[in-house]
Scaffold this active site. Sequence first.
Site, PDB file in Angstrom:
ATOM      1  N   LYS A   1       7.811  23.846 -11.991  1.00  0.00           N
ATOM      2  CA  LYS A   1       6.966  22.652 -11.833  1.00  0.00           C
ATOM      3  C   LYS A   1       6.548  22.481 -10.381  1.00  0.00           C
ATOM      4  O   LYS A   1       5.392  22.133 -10.086  1.00  0.00           O
ATOM      5  CB  LYS A   1       7.706  21.408 -12.337  1.00  0.00           C
ATOM      6  CG  LYS A   1       6.842  20.173 -12.162  1.00  0.00           C
ATOM      7  CD  LYS A   1       6.926  19.184 -13.259  1.00  0.00           C
ATOM      8  CE  LYS A   1       5.809  18.154 -13.064  1.00  0.00           C
ATOM      9  NZ  LYS A   1       5.940  16.970 -13.856  1.00  0.00           N
TER      10      LYS A   1
ATOM     11  N   ARG B   1      -2.454  22.514 -12.960  1.00  0.00           N
ATOM     12  CA  ARG B   1      -1.419  21.557 -13.400  1.00  0.00           C
ATOM     13  C   ARG B   1      -1.562  21.206 -14.875  1.00  0.00           C
ATOM     14  O   ARG B   1      -0.583  20.830 -15.528  1.00  0.00           O
ATOM     15  CB  ARG B   1      -1.446  20.287 -12.530  1.00  0.00           C
ATOM     16  CG  ARG B   1      -0.301  19.353 -12.857  1.00  0.00           C
ATOM     17  CD  ARG B   1      -0.072  18.290 -11.807  1.00  0.00           C
ATOM     18  NE  ARG B   1       1.042  17.435 -12.205  1.00  0.00           N
ATOM     19  CZ  ARG B   1       1.668  16.587 -11.416  1.00  0.00           C
ATOM     20  NH1 ARG B   1       1.301  16.472 -10.158  1.00  0.00           N
ATOM     21  NH2 ARG B   1       2.661  15.853 -11.861  1.00  0.00           N
TER      22      ARG B   1
ATOM     23  N   LYS C   1       3.564  11.922 -10.430  1.00  0.00           N
ATOM     24  CA  LYS C   1       2.793  11.104 -11.382  1.00  0.00           C
ATOM     25  C   LYS C   1       3.585   9.839 -11.682  1.00  0.00           C
ATOM     26  O   LYS C   1       4.764   9.905 -12.050  1.00  0.00           O
ATOM     27  CB  LYS C   1       2.552  11.869 -12.691  1.00  0.00           C
ATOM     28  CG  LYS C   1       1.413  12.859 -12.630  1.00  0.00           C
ATOM     29  CD  LYS C   1       1.118  13.396 -14.019  1.00  0.00           C
ATOM     30  CE  LYS C   1      -0.017  14.400 -13.996  1.00  0.00           C
ATOM     31  NZ  LYS C   1      -0.253  15.023 -15.315  1.00  0.00           N
TER      32      LYS C   1
ATOM     33  N   GLU D   1      10.962  20.367 -22.970  1.00  0.00           N
ATOM     34  CA  GLU D   1      10.176  20.552 -21.738  1.00  0.00           C
ATOM     35  C   GLU D   1      10.672  21.778 -20.973  1.00  0.00           C
ATOM     36  O   GLU D   1       9.903  22.441 -20.276  1.00  0.00           O
ATOM     37  CB  GLU D   1      10.242  19.298 -20.852  1.00  0.00           C
ATOM     38  CG  GLU D   1       9.768  18.010 -21.514  1.00  0.00           C
ATOM     39  CD  GLU D   1       8.240  17.823 -21.534  1.00  0.00           C
ATOM     40  OE1 GLU D   1       7.506  18.711 -21.069  1.00  0.00           O
ATOM     41  OE2 GLU D   1       7.795  16.770 -22.047  1.00  0.00           O
TER      42      GLU D   1
ATOM     43  N   HIS E   1       0.866  14.663 -28.530  1.00  0.00           N
ATOM     44  CA  HIS E   1       0.491  13.274 -28.238  1.00  0.00           C
ATOM     45  C   HIS E   1      -0.220  12.651 -29.436  1.00  0.00           C
ATOM     46  O   HIS E   1       0.003  11.482 -29.775  1.00  0.00           O
ATOM     47  CB  HIS E   1      -0.396  13.262 -26.987  1.00  0.00           C
ATOM     48  CG  HIS E   1      -0.634  11.904 -26.431  1.00  0.00           C
ATOM     49  ND1 HIS E   1      -1.814  11.245 -26.592  1.00  0.00           N
ATOM     50  CD2 HIS E   1       0.167  11.068 -25.735  1.00  0.00           C
ATOM     51  CE1 HIS E   1      -1.739  10.058 -26.019  1.00  0.00           C
ATOM     52  NE2 HIS E   1      -0.550   9.935 -25.489  1.00  0.00           N
TER      53      HIS E   1
ATOM     54  N   GLU F   1      -4.104  17.652 -10.638  1.00  0.00           N
ATOM     55  CA  GLU F   1      -4.482  18.196 -11.949  1.00  0.00           C
ATOM     56  C   GLU F   1      -5.978  18.506 -12.048  1.00  0.00           C
ATOM     57  O   GLU F   1      -6.658  18.116 -12.999  1.00  0.00           O
ATOM     58  CB  GLU F   1      -4.039  17.256 -13.082  1.00  0.00           C
ATOM     59  CG  GLU F   1      -3.944  17.981 -14.426  1.00  0.00           C
ATOM     60  CD  GLU F   1      -3.287  17.153 -15.528  1.00  0.00           C
ATOM     61  OE1 GLU F   1      -2.189  16.630 -15.301  1.00  0.00           O
ATOM     62  OE2 GLU F   1      -3.896  17.051 -16.609  1.00  0.00           O
TER      63      GLU F   1
ATOM     64  N   HIS G   1       1.276  19.193 -25.490  1.00  0.00           N
ATOM     65  CA  HIS G   1       1.103  17.749 -25.380  1.00  0.00           C
ATOM     66  C   HIS G   1      -0.129  17.224 -26.104  1.00  0.00           C
ATOM     67  O   HIS G   1      -0.147  16.059 -26.491  1.00  0.00           O
ATOM     68  CB  HIS G   1       1.071  17.315 -23.907  1.00  0.00           C
ATOM     69  CG  HIS G   1       2.440  17.288 -23.279  1.00  0.00           C
ATOM     70  ND1 HIS G   1       3.204  18.423 -23.113  1.00  0.00           N
ATOM     71  CD2 HIS G   1       3.195  16.271 -22.787  1.00  0.00           C
ATOM     72  CE1 HIS G   1       4.353  18.102 -22.546  1.00  0.00           C
ATOM     73  NE2 HIS G   1       4.384  16.800 -22.342  1.00  0.00           N
TER      74      HIS G   1
ATOM     75  N   ASN H   1       0.691  20.548 -19.635  1.00  0.00           N
ATOM     76  CA  ASN H   1       0.418  19.794 -20.864  1.00  0.00           C
ATOM     77  C   ASN H   1       0.543  20.664 -22.121  1.00  0.00           C
ATOM     78  O   ASN H   1       0.170  20.223 -23.214  1.00  0.00           O
ATOM     79  CB  ASN H   1      -0.984  19.182 -20.809  1.00  0.00           C
ATOM     80  CG  ASN H   1      -1.116  18.162 -19.697  1.00  0.00           C
ATOM     81  OD1 ASN H   1      -0.144  17.485 -19.364  1.00  0.00           O
ATOM     82  ND2 ASN H   1      -2.290  18.071 -19.096  1.00  0.00           N
TER      83      ASN H   1
ATOM     84  N   HIS I   1       9.759  11.946 -27.776  1.00  0.00           N
ATOM     85  CA  HIS I   1       8.664  12.626 -27.066  1.00  0.00           C
ATOM     86  C   HIS I   1       8.869  14.151 -27.032  1.00  0.00           C
ATOM     87  O   HIS I   1       7.962  14.922 -27.339  1.00  0.00           O
ATOM     88  CB  HIS I   1       8.536  12.071 -25.648  1.00  0.00           C
ATOM     89  CG  HIS I   1       7.518  12.795 -24.827  1.00  0.00           C
ATOM     90  ND1 HIS I   1       6.167  12.740 -25.093  1.00  0.00           N
ATOM     91  CD2 HIS I   1       7.651  13.627 -23.757  1.00  0.00           C
ATOM     92  CE1 HIS I   1       5.513  13.499 -24.222  1.00  0.00           C
ATOM     93  NE2 HIS I   1       6.395  14.045 -23.405  1.00  0.00           N
TER      94      HIS I   1
ATOM     95  N   ARG J   1       0.817  -1.234   0.000  1.00  0.00           N
ATOM     96  CA  ARG J   1       0.000   0.000   0.000  1.00  0.00           C
ATOM     97  C   ARG J   1       0.843   1.274   0.000  1.00  0.00           C
ATOM     98  O   ARG J   1       0.378   2.332   0.395  1.00  0.00           O
ATOM     99  CB  ARG J   1      -0.961   0.009   1.186  1.00  0.00           C
ATOM    100  CG  ARG J   1      -1.942  -1.143   1.174  1.00  0.00           C
ATOM    101  CD  ARG J   1      -3.060  -0.946   2.158  1.00  0.00           C
ATOM    102  NE  ARG J   1      -3.947  -2.095   2.137  1.00  0.00           N
ATOM    103  CZ  ARG J   1      -3.766  -3.180   2.883  1.00  0.00           C
ATOM    104  NH1 ARG J   1      -2.760  -3.238   3.726  1.00  0.00           N
ATOM    105  NH2 ARG J   1      -4.603  -4.178   2.809  1.00  0.00           N
TER     106      ARG J   1
END
Length: 369
Positions: A228, A242, A144, A186, A253, A238, A249, A246, A268, A122
């Site tokens: 960040k 947040r 994340k 980035e 993406h 998010e 992205h 993106n 990427h 956990r």
Amino acid sequence: MTTTVPVSGGDFRPYEVVVGRGLLAELGPRVAPLARGRTVVITDETVAGLHGKAALASLKAAGAPGRLLTVPPGEGSKSFAELERVIDRLLAFRLDRTDVVVALGGGVVGDLAGLAAALYMRGIDFVQVPTTLLAQVDSSVGGKTAIDTPRGKNLIGAFHQPRLVLADIDVLATLPARQVKSGWAEVLKHGLICDAAFFDWLAGEGAAGAKGDPAALERAVIRSVEIKSAVVGEDEKEAGRRALLNLGHTFGHAIETEVGFDEDALAHGEAVALGCCMALRYSAREGLCSAEDAARVEAVVAAAGLPTRLDQAGAFEADRLLALMAGDKKAEGGALTLILAHGVGRAFVAKGVDAAKVRTFLIAEGATG
Ligand code: GLY
């Protein structure tokens, strides 16, 4: 000299991101106070060859002896199968909740090790030691963690904040030039989101970072982590702000998906760089920012050796890109959500963007109708 950036806010336990040179040698003394027992260093085969021995030696000398657990390099390791194998090894090692997982590697290792740490018993503590620029400025900070499924990337995961992040600038010297440039996208993104002065520096003196200059890289990593950290501190899960991270992205993406997530064809960061240029051009087309700002961003991205135009990534159909953009998990209730900008350093979340306008834009960008 090292710089410490605190990450705090919300419901999570505060932690520090330490940025500096030669930090890998300090891994043991920095991790030992967090580990009452043992450590497991999860890494990939490439990074293990470069830094595995030094990491284990440092941990042992500091009284936090570690074992190495290696996974194959590449996105393919972000799978249920590899997650199961990693967790099984942790069980076989009889790791308990006083022990610490160390994620030594790029974004794939950080995501996989972080998710394993989130699930194991956990949740046990983990430390991020990012070894790529992309991981140092983005994925290692903010908690994340995720794996991919055949239905999409990063769809299975957890928010699990690390106890500590150690970003050693010296390890970036071992990266291929293309990977540094990819991470640089980035960095540029962070300036574009909310810091025009940082973007100005990246466009001038700081541009040396994209070519691997350690001093410029160090400053770029520190400012990126500060940005960040501030965003994550305000909105860990998010729910709002947040999403600004993106930027580039949603376009990027969709393009990456069409290219088949083939890092050799389009890395990427290259997709993010192209996506940022497209987001700025779309903003200019909608009268949200000036055409000069969009052109300037394109020039800075190009100067870093990153793609700015759709045809540099391949040939695309507007409807397929649009469907991917609408189906992106960042879209809400079928409406298109994009991160757009009122100018450099002034990004915002645009909800309910008209898909027909985006389609026309994609065709103007060179996609077929
Ligand atoms: N990479 C985007 C985020 O951490 O939210």
